[in-house]
Design a protein around this motif. Structure first.
Motif, mmCIF file in Angstrom:
data_model
loop_
_atom_site.group_PDB
_atom_site.id
_atom_site.type_symbol
_atom_site.label_atom_id
_atom_site.label_comp_id
_atom_site.label_asym_id
_atom_site.label_seq_id
_atom_site.Cartn_x
_atom_site.Cartn_y
_atom_site.Cartn_z
ATOM 1 N N HIS A 96 0.819 -1.214 0.000
ATOM 2 C CA HIS A 96 0.000 0.000 0.000
ATOM 3 C C HIS A 96 0.849 1.258 0.000
ATOM 4 C CE1 HIS A 96 1.111 -0.793 4.100
ATOM 5 N NE2 HIS A 96 0.644 0.353 4.518
ATOM 6 N N LEU A 97 2.162 1.099 0.010
ATOM 7 C CA LEU A 97 3.055 2.259 0.032
ATOM 8 C C LEU A 97 3.919 2.275 -1.226
ATOM 9 C CD1 LEU A 97 4.359 2.011 3.725
ATOM 10 C CD2 LEU A 97 2.499 3.448 2.854
ATOM 11 N N THR A 98 4.298 3.486 -1.668
ATOM 12 C CA THR A 98 5.222 3.572 -2.803
ATOM 13 C C THR A 98 6.580 3.009 -2.380
ATOM 14 O OG1 THR A 98 6.044 5.739 -2.168
ATOM 15 C CG2 THR A 98 4.117 5.697 -3.629
ATOM 16 N N ASP A 137 6.734 4.414 -7.828
ATOM 17 C CA ASP A 137 5.871 3.283 -8.175
ATOM 18 C C ASP A 137 5.476 2.507 -6.919
ATOM 19 O OD1 ASP A 137 6.019 3.918 -10.806
ATOM 20 O OD2 ASP A 137 7.630 2.507 -11.268
ATOM 21 N N TYR A 138 4.488 1.629 -7.116
ATOM 22 C CA TYR A 138 4.085 0.732 -6.032
ATOM 23 C C TYR A 138 4.724 -0.639 -6.250
ATOM 24 C CZ TYR A 138 0.746 4.093 -4.240
ATOM 25 O OH TYR A 138 0.180 5.206 -3.669
ATOM 26 N N PRO A 139 4.912 -1.399 -5.184
ATOM 27 C CA PRO A 139 5.566 -2.712 -5.317
ATOM 28 C C PRO A 139 4.928 -3.600 -6.389
ATOM 29 C CG PRO A 139 5.387 -2.150 -3.017
ATOM 30 C CD PRO A 139 4.661 -1.075 -3.764
ATOM 31 N N GLY A 140 3.595 -3.530 -6.513
ATOM 32 C CA GLY A 140 2.907 -4.365 -7.489
ATOM 33 C C GLY A 140 3.327 -4.117 -8.926
ATOM 34 N N GLN A 141 3.956 -2.978 -9.173
ATOM 35 C CA GLN A 141 4.367 -2.649 -10.544
ATOM 36 C C GLN A 141 5.770 -3.153 -10.864
ATOM 37 O OE1 GLN A 141 3.215 1.499 -9.384
ATOM 38 N NE2 GLN A 141 2.668 1.692 -11.537
ATOM 39 N N LEU A 142 6.421 -3.766 -9.880
ATOM 40 C CA LEU A 142 7.809 -4.204 -10.073
ATOM 41 C C LEU A 142 7.894 -5.705 -10.314
ATOM 42 C CD1 LEU A 142 8.356 -1.378 -9.028
ATOM 43 C CD2 LEU A 142 10.063 -2.305 -7.469
ATOM 44 N N GLY A 144 9.791 -9.434 -9.727
ATOM 45 C CA GLY A 144 10.292 -10.074 -8.516
ATOM 46 C C GLY A 144 11.706 -9.645 -8.159
ATOM 47 N N GLY A 145 12.545 -9.617 -9.155
ATOM 48 C CA GLY A 145 13.941 -9.242 -8.913
ATOM 49 C C GLY A 145 14.049 -7.812 -8.412
ATOM 50 N N GLN A 146 13.236 -6.943 -9.036
ATOM 51 C CA GLN A 146 13.247 -5.542 -8.598
ATOM 52 C C GLN A 146 12.714 -5.422 -7.173
ATOM 53 O OE1 GLN A 146 10.859 -4.060 -11.849
ATOM 54 N NE2 GLN A 146 12.650 -3.242 -12.916
ATOM 55 N N LYS A 147 11.656 -6.175 -6.868
ATOM 56 C CA LYS A 147 11.106 -6.127 -5.516
ATOM 57 C C LYS A 147 12.161 -6.523 -4.496
ATOM 58 C CE LYS A 147 6.386 -7.357 -6.620
ATOM 59 N NZ LYS A 147 5.390 -8.406 -6.641
ATOM 60 N N GLN A 148 12.898 -7.584 -4.813
ATOM 61 C CA GLN A 148 13.876 -8.058 -3.841
ATOM 62 C C GLN A 148 15.004 -7.048 -3.673
ATOM 63 O OE1 GLN A 148 13.684 -9.531 -1.306
ATOM 64 N NE2 GLN A 148 14.049 -11.716 -1.570
ATOM 65 N N ARG A 149 15.371 -6.373 -4.762
ATOM 66 C CA ARG A 149 16.408 -5.352 -4.624
ATOM 67 C C ARG A 149 15.900 -4.210 -3.737
ATOM 68 N NH1 ARG A 149 18.209 -3.690 -10.401
ATOM 69 N NH2 ARG A 149 16.420 -4.847 -11.205
ATOM 70 N N VAL A 150 14.622 -3.851 -3.924
ATOM 71 C CA VAL A 150 14.043 -2.812 -3.061
ATOM 72 C C VAL A 150 14.018 -3.293 -1.606
ATOM 73 C CG1 VAL A 150 11.931 -1.552 -2.497
ATOM 74 C CG2 VAL A 150 12.654 -1.752 -4.875
ATOM 75 N N ALA A 151 13.673 -4.560 -1.415
ATOM 76 C CA ALA A 151 13.610 -5.092 -0.046
ATOM 77 C C ALA A 151 14.983 -5.008 0.622
ATOM 78 C CB ALA A 151 13.106 -6.532 -0.065
ATOM 79 N N ILE A 152 16.032 -5.257 -0.148
ATOM 80 C CA ILE A 152 17.393 -5.150 0.402
ATOM 81 C C ILE A 152 17.667 -3.702 0.787
ATOM 82 C CG2 ILE A 152 19.840 -5.344 -0.152
ATOM 83 C CD1 ILE A 152 19.076 -7.774 -1.945
ATOM 84 N N VAL A 153 17.281 -2.784 -0.104
ATOM 85 C CA VAL A 153 17.499 -1.367 0.188
ATOM 86 C C VAL A 153 16.699 -0.936 1.420
ATOM 87 C CG1 VAL A 153 17.128 0.978 -0.662
ATOM 88 C CG2 VAL A 153 18.088 -0.754 -2.177
ATOM 89 N N ARG A 154 15.478 -1.463 1.541
ATOM 90 C CA ARG A 154 14.649 -1.100 2.702
ATOM 91 C C ARG A 154 15.382 -1.443 4.002
ATOM 92 N NH1 ARG A 154 8.855 -3.854 3.529
ATOM 93 N NH2 ARG A 154 10.164 -5.689 3.738
ATOM 94 N N ALA A 155 15.987 -2.625 4.017
ATOM 95 C CA ALA A 155 16.738 -3.020 5.217
ATOM 96 C C ALA A 155 17.963 -2.126 5.395
ATOM 97 C CB ALA A 155 17.136 -4.487 5.123
#
Lengths: 245, 228
Positions: A96-98, A137-142, A144-155
């Motif tokens: 629900h978040l960008t 963008d929202y996660p749904g627009q990415l 899988g690989g992009q999502k995981q890279r974002v998840a790494i950055v989030r941490a």
């Protein structure tokens, strides 16, 4: 070298009901270590990792981190978790978040970073993983690989002392595994302390400085990647490697 | 006397249609008041249950929530209303606040389940991710879980609202003049047994159809926001 230890695990045990998943694990994770935890499914490797930041509450044993015993009731877990980044198999971005809000939420909320500063830092880190243009963008627009890279950055936005990876590439399409491993490799090169539960033996061999083979809830063998992969001692490891390599 | 003359006599004489209008006002007041109370109670119980289920220290809280939902769901709404008016608030003069409280507390027990299943519908990895960043359970609930649960909860609350609106037709038991009671009053006054009831049924039907339409639009919007 005592002051170089980031996490000390002592006699860690975890039962799920009658099922003993971890049967007493000892491990020291030193600053700059890249420890890969390998093993068959059901060997307890994910449970072990999830115990490190107390997402699973151990049945027994100690986890020492930042001069605190995380298994103690009195410890402020939320404060220590800020220093332990975690990356999940299923990414677990907040849908629900960008992307930018995913990255700045915790730093703004917990570290009281001003919005502008948090965003600047998040964008710089996104740039490093090549996703600065997807901030709005929202996660749904990415993918899988992009999502995981974002998840790494989030941490990373929380500036952790150590990063825990729980099978970070297992949910990815094969062609996207590389881009995530690449980011992890860069992270390792930059000196980040990492504990990685993985099936990527190539990554374990190339990037880690220590490989731990878990079997049936105990550390069956551990050592430098060369020893583990080229000269495995115990029979279970030999048979495991013959299946996965 | 034609049917139209009869209608005019029943509803226009002495401005009796205003009885219906005032009754409708009370019906809506009770419905909306009860909905608000229900949402608040339902949310509190759902969150309390979420936190207390796996925490031995909060066992008492969990127990209290269970007793509340069991008792409320085990008593028919009409009986609950009578209990409130004649036993618990026996000294109350005005039935409307009592009715709002009774319907609200009743609704809260059902809402708690709706909200709880909405919370449970959010992937549990979301809570884990939030906790791994250092958020407390409360912070994670407010910032991560609830905003996502809302899209599961809102349509269910809409259905509860429709049920509640119709359920308030028993408010007349405790000296509240809601629209149903108003129709009965007109019947008693005019000896027209038919038309007030038909009008009454039509008013409920129109309101429910309108609410259903609104709900469908809302659900479509929520689904759209899912795509992003």
């Amino acid at each position: 070298m005592e002051n170089n230890v980031v996490i000390q695990v002592r006699n860690l045990k975890k039962n799920f009901g009658q099922n003993e998943v971890l049967k007493g694990i000892d491990m020291d994770i030193n600053k700059g270590d890249v420890v890969c935890v390998i093993g068959a499914s059901g060997s307890g490797k994910s449970t072990f990792l999830r115990c490190l930041n107390m997402l699973e509450v151990p049945t027994g044993g100690d986890i020492l981190f930042e001069d605190a015993n995380l298994t103690s009731d009195k410890v402020d877990l939320n404060r220590h978790r800020q220093k332990m980044g975690m990356v999940f198999q299923q990414f677990n971005l907040f849908p629900h978040l960008t992307i930018l809000d995913n990255l700045t939420l915790a730093p703004m909320m917990l570290k009281k970073l001003p919005k502008a500063e948090a965003e600047e830092k998040a964008l710089a880190l996104l740039e490093r993983v090549g996703l600065a243009d997807r901030a709005k963008d929202y996660p749904g627009q990415l993918s899988g690989g992009q999502k995981q890279r974002v998840a790494i950055v989030r941490a990373l936005c929380m500036e952790p002392e150590v990063m825990l990876f729980d099978e970070p590439t297992s949910a990815l399409d094969p062609e996207m595994v590389g881009e995530v491993l690449e980011v992890m490799k860069d992270l390792a090169k930059a000196g980040m302390t990492m504990v990685v539960v993985t099936h990527e033996m190539g990554f374990a061999r190339e990037v880690s400085n220590r490989v731990v083979f878990l079997d049936d809830g105990v550390v069956a063998e551990e050592g430098a990647p060369v020893e583990i992969f080229d000269n495995p001692q115990c029979e279970r490891l030999q048979s495991f490697l013959s299946k996965v390599l | 006397m034609s049917w139209f003359d009869k209608l005019a006599e029943t509803f226009l004489e002495d401005n009796r249609y205003m009885w219906m209008v005032e009754g409708l006002g009370n019906t809506l007041l009770i419905t909306i008041g009860a909905l608000a109370i229900g949402v608040v109670i339902g949310t509190l119980i759902a969150v309390a249950k979420y936190f207390s289920e796996d925490n031995k220290k909060l066992r008492l809280l969990n127990w209290v929530c269970d007793v509340y939902t069991t008792v409320i769901r085990g008593i028919p709404m009409t009986v609950l209303l009578l209990l409130f008016f004649f036993v618990i608030f026996a000294s109350a003069r005005d039935g409307i606040p009592v009715a709002i409280a009774a319907f609200g507390i009743n609704s809260g027990a059902y809402m708690a389940e709706l909200i709880r299943s909405g919370i449970n519908a959010v992937d549990k990895g979301q809570m884990e991710a939030a906790r791994s960043l250092g958020l407390s359970r409360g912070q994670a609930m407010v910032k991560i879980i609830m905003p996502q649960a809302v899209k599961y909860i809102l349509p269910a609350i809409g259905n509860e609202l429709i049920a509640l609106l119709k359920e308030t037709s028993v408010a007349g038991y405790v000296a509240v003049v809601d629209i149903t009671k108003a129709a009965t009053n007109i019947r008693n006054k005019t000896y027209d047994a038919v038309n007030p009831i038909i009008l009454l049924a039509l008013v409920y039907l129109v309101m429910v159809v309108a609410l259903t339409r609104l709900l469908a639009i809302l659900e479509r919007r929520l689904r759209k926001s899912d795509g992003k």
